[in-house]
Design an enzyme around this catalytic site. Sequence first.
Site: not given
Length: 264
Positions: A139, A152
């Site tokens: 990401s 995360y």
Amino acid sequence: MRTTALITGASSGLGAEFAAQLAARGHDLVLVARSADRLEALAERLGKAHGITAHVLVQDLSAPDAARRVGAELADRGLTVDLLVNNAGFGTCGRFEEIDGSRDHDQLMVNVVSLVDLTHELLPGMLARGRGSVVNVASTAAYQPTPYFAVYGASKTFVLNFSLALRQEYRRRGIRVLALCPGPVETAFFEVIGTRKAAVTGRFDSPGAVVRAGLRALDADRSYVTPGLSNFAGAHLAPRRPRGLVAAIAERVTRGVRDAARVA
């Protein structure tokens, strides 16, 4: 010779899109996720549309022995995997002390542990055959600290650096390794988070565009790719500043996301 791709998190979002585009390229598939009904429907649709064989493997990747079970099932079915797409993952949002510790534990099991374990399961076979590919979905959160998405963001930083390291180890041994680092994508990720404000840029890419960019990068044997010009620019400019400053700026940006998620 037809090749086989294993895709985790294949029941929806980027995983389902990887399955569709790889099936269109003529790959047989192994679809891995928790949702049997969704996987069966996807396997049937892609098999009819593209004349490929799609195998369904139902597995919760947060389980400690998930990768071993996947490997054993592949062996039982006589399947070898030429392309591993480690796509499964999810995020949590909020003040760290307010997030359920078991939820963050499961997040790390899915985002990090199962990814590494599946790579351990399947990479030796690729090496023995002298060819293979691994795509790890990271990401843009991998490029900087992400307050209120602390676990995360850190998990995706691990995925990026793990992928870059593996690429250097295996680039001369017939194995391609790619880290795919998208920005916000129109998937169920934001439903899990609880707010679309988690897309701090306000822009969403389509799963189709992201997967096409990833497969083009894999074809070109690139080490990583960040689809989208604005995503690429943001990801590569911020890390050049002092890390403490980057974290402080990120906290200002994500504070509003935290508050929106708490209200939701």
